[in-house]
Design a protein around this motif. Structure first.
Motif, PDB file in Angstrom:
ATOM      1  N   GLY A 225       0.722  -1.203   0.018  1.00  0.00           N
ATOM      2  CA  GLY A 225       0.124  -0.040  -0.047  1.00  0.00           C
ATOM      3  C   GLY A 225       1.068   1.097   0.053  1.00  0.00           C
ATOM      4  N   GLN A 226       0.538   2.120  -0.901  1.00  0.00           N
ATOM      5  CA  GLN A 226       0.980   3.376  -0.983  1.00  0.00           C
ATOM      6  C   GLN A 226       0.352   4.658  -0.338  1.00  0.00           C
ATOM      7  OE1 GLN A 226       2.823   4.572  -4.882  1.00  0.00           O
ATOM      8  NE2 GLN A 226       4.090   6.107  -3.935  1.00  0.00           N
ATOM      9  N   ASN A 227       0.717   5.215   0.612  1.00  0.00           N
ATOM     10  CA  ASN A 227       0.057   6.373   1.315  1.00  0.00           C
ATOM     11  C   ASN A 227      -0.040   7.715   0.529  1.00  0.00           C
ATOM     12  OD1 ASN A 227      -1.689   7.118   3.793  1.00  0.00           O
ATOM     13  ND2 ASN A 227      -0.315   8.445   3.785  1.00  0.00           N
TER      14      ASN A 227
ATOM     15  N   THR B  19      -1.394  -1.820  -4.404  1.00  0.00           N
ATOM     16  CA  THR B  19      -1.129  -2.195  -5.694  1.00  0.00           C
ATOM     17  C   THR B  19      -0.287  -3.553  -5.992  1.00  0.00           C
ATOM     18  OG1 THR B  19      -1.050   0.126  -6.507  1.00  0.00           O
ATOM     19  CG2 THR B  19       0.203  -1.601  -7.810  1.00  0.00           C
ATOM     20  N   HIS B  20      -0.517  -4.481  -6.684  1.00  0.00           N
ATOM     21  CA  HIS B  20      -0.029  -5.635  -7.064  1.00  0.00           C
ATOM     22  C   HIS B  20       1.076  -5.590  -8.103  1.00  0.00           C
ATOM     23  CE1 HIS B  20      -3.228  -7.273  -4.495  1.00  0.00           C
ATOM     24  NE2 HIS B  20      -2.664  -8.326  -4.560  1.00  0.00           N
ATOM     25  N   ILE B  21       2.152  -6.082  -8.012  1.00  0.00           N
ATOM     26  CA  ILE B  21       3.516  -5.906  -9.183  1.00  0.00           C
ATOM     27  C   ILE B  21       3.834  -7.154  -9.244  1.00  0.00           C
ATOM     28  CG2 ILE B  21       5.070  -5.117  -7.297  1.00  0.00           C
ATOM     29  CD1 ILE B  21       6.402  -3.505  -9.594  1.00  0.00           C
ATOM     30  N   SER B  22       3.991  -7.573 -10.536  1.00  0.00           N
ATOM     31  CA  SER B  22       4.605  -8.940 -10.901  1.00  0.00           C
ATOM     32  C   SER B  22       6.066  -8.902 -10.889  1.00  0.00           C
ATOM     33  CB  SER B  22       4.189  -9.339 -12.133  1.00  0.00           C
ATOM     34  OG  SER B  22       4.857  -8.758 -13.334  1.00  0.00           O
ATOM     35  N   ASP B  23       6.765  -9.887 -10.929  1.00  0.00           N
ATOM     36  CA  ASP B  23       8.326  -9.971 -10.974  1.00  0.00           C
ATOM     37  C   ASP B  23       8.858  -9.383 -12.303  1.00  0.00           C
ATOM     38  OD1 ASP B  23       7.558 -11.835 -12.839  1.00  0.00           O
ATOM     39  OD2 ASP B  23       8.031 -13.633 -11.497  1.00  0.00           O
ATOM     40  N   GLN B  24       8.051  -9.133 -13.256  1.00  0.00           N
ATOM     41  CA  GLN B  24       8.359  -8.309 -14.416  1.00  0.00           C
ATOM     42  C   GLN B  24       8.232  -7.077 -14.356  1.00  0.00           C
ATOM     43  OE1 GLN B  24       6.175 -10.654 -17.417  1.00  0.00           O
ATOM     44  NE2 GLN B  24       7.861 -12.158 -17.467  1.00  0.00           N
ATOM     45  N   TYR B  25       7.899  -6.274 -13.204  1.00  0.00           N
ATOM     46  CA  TYR B  25       7.592  -5.123 -12.958  1.00  0.00           C
ATOM     47  C   TYR B  25       6.446  -4.388 -13.058  1.00  0.00           C
ATOM     48  CZ  TYR B  25      12.712  -4.592 -11.514  1.00  0.00           C
ATOM     49  OH  TYR B  25      13.861  -4.915 -11.004  1.00  0.00           O
ATOM     50  N   SER B  26       5.584  -5.024 -13.891  1.00  0.00           N
ATOM     51  CA  SER B  26       4.106  -4.863 -14.292  1.00  0.00           C
ATOM     52  C   SER B  26       3.176  -4.612 -13.091  1.00  0.00           C
ATOM     53  CB  SER B  26       3.716  -5.836 -15.306  1.00  0.00           C
ATOM     54  OG  SER B  26       4.502  -5.732 -16.411  1.00  0.00           O
ATOM     55  N   PRO B  27       2.553  -3.435 -12.883  1.00  0.00           N
ATOM     56  CA  PRO B  27       1.761  -3.390 -11.894  1.00  0.00           C
ATOM     57  C   PRO B  27       0.209  -3.900 -12.259  1.00  0.00           C
ATOM     58  CG  PRO B  27       1.982  -0.993 -12.799  1.00  0.00           C
ATOM     59  CD  PRO B  27       2.861  -2.293 -13.439  1.00  0.00           C
ATOM     60  N   PHE B  28      -0.334  -4.972 -12.129  1.00  0.00           N
ATOM     61  CA  PHE B  28      -1.386  -5.487 -12.807  1.00  0.00           C
ATOM     62  C   PHE B  28      -2.679  -5.553 -11.963  1.00  0.00           C
ATOM     63  CE2 PHE B  28       0.789  -8.881  -9.996  1.00  0.00           C
ATOM     64  CZ  PHE B  28      -0.384  -9.367  -9.477  1.00  0.00           C
TER      65      PHE B  28
ATOM     66  N   ARG C   3      -6.056  -0.955  -5.791  1.00  0.00           N
ATOM     67  CA  ARG C   3      -7.454  -0.639  -5.313  1.00  0.00           C
ATOM     68  C   ARG C   3      -7.206   0.468  -4.217  1.00  0.00           C
ATOM     69  NH1 ARG C   3      -9.897  -2.308  -8.686  1.00  0.00           N
ATOM     70  NH2 ARG C   3     -11.631  -3.930  -8.688  1.00  0.00           N
ATOM     71  N   VAL C   4      -8.290   1.290  -3.959  1.00  0.00           N
ATOM     72  CA  VAL C   4      -8.140   2.363  -3.122  1.00  0.00           C
ATOM     73  C   VAL C   4      -8.525   1.821  -1.935  1.00  0.00           C
ATOM     74  CG1 VAL C   4      -9.042   4.577  -2.426  1.00  0.00           C
ATOM     75  CG2 VAL C   4      -8.500   4.047  -4.733  1.00  0.00           C
TER      76      VAL C   4
ATOM     77  N   ALA D 243      -6.344   6.256  -8.844  1.00  0.00           N
ATOM     78  CA  ALA D 243      -5.453   5.106  -8.724  1.00  0.00           C
ATOM     79  C   ALA D 243      -5.414   4.443  -9.931  1.00  0.00           C
ATOM     80  CB  ALA D 243      -6.175   4.140  -7.558  1.00  0.00           C
ATOM     81  N   SER D 244      -6.546   4.116 -10.535  1.00  0.00           N
ATOM     82  CA  SER D 244      -6.393   3.328 -11.907  1.00  0.00           C
ATOM     83  C   SER D 244      -5.571   4.125 -13.112  1.00  0.00           C
ATOM     84  CB  SER D 244      -7.648   3.196 -12.557  1.00  0.00           C
ATOM     85  OG  SER D 244      -8.544   2.547 -11.385  1.00  0.00           O
ATOM     86  N   GLY D 245      -5.601   5.238 -13.043  1.00  0.00           N
ATOM     87  CA  GLY D 245      -4.936   6.097 -14.060  1.00  0.00           C
ATOM     88  C   GLY D 245      -3.630   6.161 -13.519  1.00  0.00           C
ATOM     89  N   LEU D 246      -3.079   6.257 -12.557  1.00  0.00           N
ATOM     90  CA  LEU D 246      -1.480   6.033 -12.158  1.00  0.00           C
ATOM     91  C   LEU D 246      -1.135   4.985 -12.517  1.00  0.00           C
ATOM     92  CD1 LEU D 246       0.990   7.313 -10.588  1.00  0.00           C
ATOM     93  CD2 LEU D 246      -0.434   6.659  -8.463  1.00  0.00           C
TER      94      LEU D 246
END
Length: 449
Positions: free
Chosen positions: A133-135, A162-171, A174-175, A364-367
């Motif tokens: 989580g990022q505040n 945010t969930h991020i894969s080992d390939q650096y993709s945020p997939f 949620r707020v 959040a989604s746009g970011l």
């Protein structure tokens, strides 16, 4: 119990190689990156009209609206910073095309495109992920929906989880507010729309509970949280602590109660099936289970299963330094992505100034979409830079490539007027030309080390 800290495993040659590669990347504007990535993936096609899928939006207006969310500028200020655009046109695009499901589908397209890049395989095979989580502080009307967390100071805030894969993709993102991170860990693994097949997941301490351990196991995920104050946590066994002399000091005085599991076992797989099929969301069930653990037999059964899984995980953590290194590496990728998100989400002091959850979700989604596009763009051009260096006779150990990251942003112009160029400066291969490489400076750096 004392666990020896891990040594730094990053070779010294990585730093000069990273500097050389990033010095070769073009210096685009953020609008040019979005335009180029859309040419590669056509992710804007997933933003369908609310009532008539045949009607297509103006691509530049749609990208402008997405950019307004991603950089936290808002539609009004974006209309002033983008020539030829009016606020009413952007509001029309937002009303008819911007929704949770369109953002999710477009994000999945970028994540899938990242997984197909040859460079991405050096970073992972897409089977592990991390979440954090990022505040973000809230201002104006948003202050009434924020929560004060001493970890982030005295100002109220909300989190983009945010969930991020080992390939650096945020997939998945949620707020969240007024709930613990662990509530939403499973949602990202189960309900994302990309082709990723996650098998192992990492979180920090706030991402785990015994219930999460249990449900993760039932759904086939390997759960590996980095637990703070691990020396204060206890192992749970069924027998007596005296049987294990080396671990006796960290074995709980409370034994496992397998009767809870046996008496409620018929409900356990039923719950797991309901969650996996989407009949009920994982976050909703975790909230309910946490709210009445003393009265509910199913909650007690899951707690005991979770204690078993947590005990086995802690034993593996103690004896396996590669597990600890893998978890730390995965969480570091999430922290690096958060740094990129903080740099992109710069306007309005990085504050959320909306009270409605819908507007917060758009931000959040746009970011997340914007950082995914930057990650993909960097990956493509890092690969082109590496190929160019090899053609010039520079020998690059493939093991060093795994330590490069596509999350840099120093070469990207994130500020100023947001202008969509009519003609892009590309070569015959439809890519931007790389900047000349300072090979001599790179060799000097290696010699100094």
């Amino acid at each position: 119990m004392k666990v020896t800290p891990l040594d730094n495993s990053v070779p010294a040659e990585v730093s000069p190689l990273k500097s050389l590669v990033y010095s070769m990347l073009p210096h685009p504007k953020i609008t040019e990156i979005l335009d180029e990535v859309n040419d590669w993936t056509a992710f804007t096609d997933y933003f369908s009209h609310l009532k008539n899928e045949v009607i297509r939006p103006d691509t530049r207006l749609l990208l402008t609206t997405i950019l307004a969310d991603g950089i936290n500028l808002g539609l009004g200020k974006m209309a002033e910073a983008c020539p030829g655009v009016t606020r009413s046109s952007l509001e029309s695009i937002q009303a008819w095309y911007i929704r949770d499901e369109t953002y999710s589908s477009a994000l999945a397209e970028l994540v899938n495109a990242q997984g197909k890049q040859p460079m991405a395989i050096y970073w992972g095979d897409g089977t592990t992920s991390s979440s954090d989580g990022q505040n973000f502080r809230v201002g104006s009307l948003g202050r009434y929906v924020g929560q004060v967390n001493p970890k982030y100071g005295q100002d109220p805030g909300i989190q983009f989880y945010t969930h991020i894969s080992d390939q650096y993709s945020p997939f998945y993102t949620r707020v969240i507010s007024r709930v613990r991170d662990s509530t939403h860990v499973l949602d990202g693994l189960l309900y994302h729309e990309s082709d990723l097949e996650i098998r192992e997941h990492y979180t920090d301490t706030s991402g785990f509970t015994d219930h999460v351990f249990a449900i993760m196991h039932l759904l086939g995920f390997e759960f590996c949280p980095r637990i703070r104050d691990l020396h204060d946590k206890r192992l749970f066994i069924q027998g007596k602590a005296q049987q294990y002399h080396g671990l006796q000091s960290i074995i709980s005085t409370n034994r496992l109660n397998l009767k809870y599991i046996e008496s409620n076992w018929s409900d356990v797989p039923r719950l797991a099936t309901s969650i996996s099929q989407g009949t009920v969301t994982a976050s909703l069930m975790i909230k309910k289970l946490a709210s009445y653990p003393k009265q509910n037999g199913l909650a007690k059964a899951l707690r005991e299963i979770g204690r078993i899984k947590r005990t086995l995980f802690m034993l593996n953590w103690f004896r396996d330094p590669e597990l600890r290194r893998r978890v730390q590496k995965g969480l570091n990728k999430g922290e690096a992505r958060n740094a990129l998100a903080r740099a992109v989400f710069m306007h309005r002091l990085g504050e959320i100034r909306y009270r409605r959850m819908e507007n917060q979700t758009y931000r959040a989604s746009g970011l997340t979409l914007l950082t995914a596009a930057i990650t993909l763009w960097n990956t493509v051009y890092i690969e082109r830079a590496v190929k160019s260096l090899k053609k010039q006779g520079i020998k690059i150990n493939d093991q060093l490539l795994s330590h490069l990251s596509p999350l840099g942003w120093e070469h990207i112009n994130l500020t100023g007027d947001y202008i969509w160029a009519r003609k892009r400066k590309t070569t015959s291969s439809k890519f931007r030309p790389l900047r000349p490489a300072n090979i001599q400076n790179y060799k000097n750096s290696l010699n100094l080390q």
